[in-house]
Design a protein around this motif. Structure first.
Motif, PDB file in Angstrom:
ATOM      1  N   GLN A   1      -7.709   5.976   3.991  1.00 10.77           N
ATOM      2  CA  GLN A   1      -8.818   5.361   3.266  1.00 10.77           C
ATOM      3  C   GLN A   1      -8.441   3.973   2.750  1.00 10.77           C
ATOM      4  N   ASP A   2      -7.174   3.766   2.409  1.00 10.75           N
ATOM      5  CA  ASP A   2      -6.736   2.471   1.887  1.00 10.75           C
ATOM      6  C   ASP A   2      -6.274   1.519   2.982  1.00 10.75           C
TER       7      ASP A   2
ATOM      8  N   LEU B   1      -3.741  -6.389  -6.207  1.00  8.13           N
ATOM      9  CA  LEU B   1      -4.847  -5.481  -5.932  1.00  8.13           C
ATOM     10  C   LEU B   1      -5.716  -5.347  -7.183  1.00  8.13           C
TER      11      LEU B   1
ATOM     12  N   THR C   1     -11.442   4.318  -7.514  1.00  6.95           N
ATOM     13  CA  THR C   1     -10.218   5.058  -7.229  1.00  6.95           C
ATOM     14  C   THR C   1     -10.535   6.548  -7.133  1.00  6.95           C
TER      15      THR C   1
ATOM     16  N   ASP D   1     -11.272   1.591  -2.457  1.00  4.74           N
ATOM     17  CA  ASP D   1     -12.209   0.551  -2.003  1.00  4.74           C
ATOM     18  C   ASP D   1     -11.432  -0.717  -1.651  1.00  4.74           C
ATOM     19  N   LEU D   2     -10.381  -0.534  -0.857  1.00  2.84           N
ATOM     20  CA  LEU D   2      -9.434  -1.622  -0.620  1.00  2.84           C
ATOM     21  C   LEU D   2      -9.864  -2.490   0.566  1.00  2.84           C
TER      22      LEU D   2
ATOM     23  N   VAL E   1      -5.675   7.207  -4.376  1.00  2.00           N
ATOM     24  CA  VAL E   1      -5.716   5.951  -3.617  1.00  2.00           C
ATOM     25  C   VAL E   1      -6.572   4.931  -4.360  1.00  2.00           C
ATOM     26  N   HIS E   2      -6.503   3.684  -3.916  1.00  2.00           N
ATOM     27  CA  HIS E   2      -7.371   2.652  -4.478  1.00  2.00           C
ATOM     28  C   HIS E   2      -8.822   3.030  -4.240  1.00  2.00           C
TER      29      HIS E   2
ATOM     30  N   HIS F   1       0.932   4.215  -2.711  1.00  2.00           N
ATOM     31  CA  HIS F   1       0.732   5.628  -2.359  1.00  2.00           C
ATOM     32  C   HIS F   1       1.894   6.511  -2.795  1.00  2.00           C
TER      33      HIS F   1
ATOM     34  N   ILE G   1       0.837  -1.203   0.000  1.00  2.00           N
ATOM     35  CA  ILE G   1       0.000   0.000   0.000  1.00  2.00           C
ATOM     36  C   ILE G   1       0.871   1.252   0.000  1.00  2.00           C
TER      37      ILE G   1
END
Length: 337
Positions: free
Chosen positions: A240-241, A227, A233, A212-213, A209-210, A145, A141
């Motif tokens: 959030q991730d 991922l 996104t 919805d991780l 960021v993704h 980022h 992650i």
């Protein structure tokens, strides 16, 4: 989305799917399988091979048809570009394939429905993680980022303040989705959560960021952690991730979160004060989820899956969760979580 386009999207036929895949220059065998997806329409399509396939997945394509009206073309392309950037940085993701003209997005001939093709990949969802797997995920992650912070989205949505939550609340109120018996209470609770959290967002760095991780979007193929599904996104705080991977409040969830963050910090700094954003982010997700279902209610798949949506029981359960968040936010001192 017009009624005609909606009907076409809800009832995409195998022939349409096969034609879309063959627009990439491959030949389909005719075998099509619908994959699980509520927001979009996603299909696995088998393609012909002139020789021995390189892998057991090489003879398949995954066709993703984007729900009309959800994203603009520019927003979808930003998603694709971000995924491609990540793939170029050796982040294990599933990047969209290019069509013969070099694009990653195509439109169906008949309607304003856009689609993309992806390779099929292997992997399984894991419900439980070892400490070493959490550490690996934390480092991954952080690397995501680092790339996410190198540029900015111009079109994708943002979570930069409590306005994100207020926007979805306003939709629920204006659309009369909430029954009169709970509307006032619901509005007061969400507005209080937004008011309390508003200063917590000030000065917090934002990045791509993704978005919805959760564990369902992390696939493990032996030791490889991949991922998937960057459909949501966005630009948001780094936390959030992290919070969706271990969303609980119990000691085990807190311990898992700490393992992830400690590993994250070996690659990138993480501001632990932003952990207090977990509760408002949780509330915003609850409100947005209800707004999302209500917006999609004309899609025949939604009433079948969300049978209790709109009932007194449903909204009471939502209120219990939101009341709990409000209590935590107003009792726990700011910065302590």
């Amino acid at each position: 989305m017009t009624d005609e386009v909606s009907k076409f999207f809800f009832n995409l036929t195998p022939d349409r799917v096969l034609d879309a895949v063959e627009a990439s220059g491959v030949r389909a065998t005719g075998r099509v399988m619908a994959l699980n997806s509520m927001e979009n329409r996603v299909y696995q399509v088998e393609i012909e091979s002139d020789g021995e396939p390189e892998s057991r997945f090489a003879n398949f394509r995954v066709a993703k048809f984007y729900r009309p009206g959800r994203w603009s073309v520019e927003e979808i392309l930003e998603e694709h570009e971000f995924i491609s950037e990540l793939a170029g940085g050796d982040i294990p993701v599933v990047a969209p394939l290019k069509f013969p003209d070099g694009s990653t997005l195509k439109k169906l001939k008949e309607y304003e429905i856009w689609y993309a093709l992806f390779p099929r990949v292997g992997g399984r969802i894991r419900d439980e993680y070892s400490e070493s797997e959490l550490e690996r995920l934390g480092r991954l992650i952080a690397r995501l980022h680092l790339i996410g912070a190198s540029k900015r989205f111009k079109k994708r949505w943002k979570i930069e303040s409590s306005e994100y939550g207020r926007r979805h609340l306003e939709y629920l109120l204006s659309s009369k989705a909430l029954p009169d018996s709970v509307a006032g209470h619901y509005q007061r609770v969400v507005e209080q959560i937004c008011t309390v959290s508003e200063p917590w967002f000030k000065g917090v760095p934002l990045l791509r960021v993704h978005g919805d991780l959760h564990l369902g979007n992390i696939l493990w193929d032996n030791e490889l952690c991949r991922l998937v599904d960057f459909d949501d996104t966005m630009t948001a705080p780094a936390v959030q991730d992290i919070w969706l991977i271990c969303p609980g409040r119990d000691a085990e969830a807190v311990k898992s979160r700490e393992i992830i963050i400690s590993a994250y910090e070996s690659f990138r700094e993480f501001n632990r004060e932003t952990l207090r954003l977990i509760e408002p982010l949780r509330a915003f997700r609850i409100v947005r989820f209800s707004a999302w279902i209500h917006r999609r209610w004309q899609d025949p798949a939604f009433p079948r899956v969300f049978e209790e949506f709109g009932t007194e029981k449903y909204w009471r359960e939502q209120l219990i969760a939101l009341d709990e968040i409000r209590e935590i936010m107003t009792v726990v001192p700011a910065g302590v979580y």
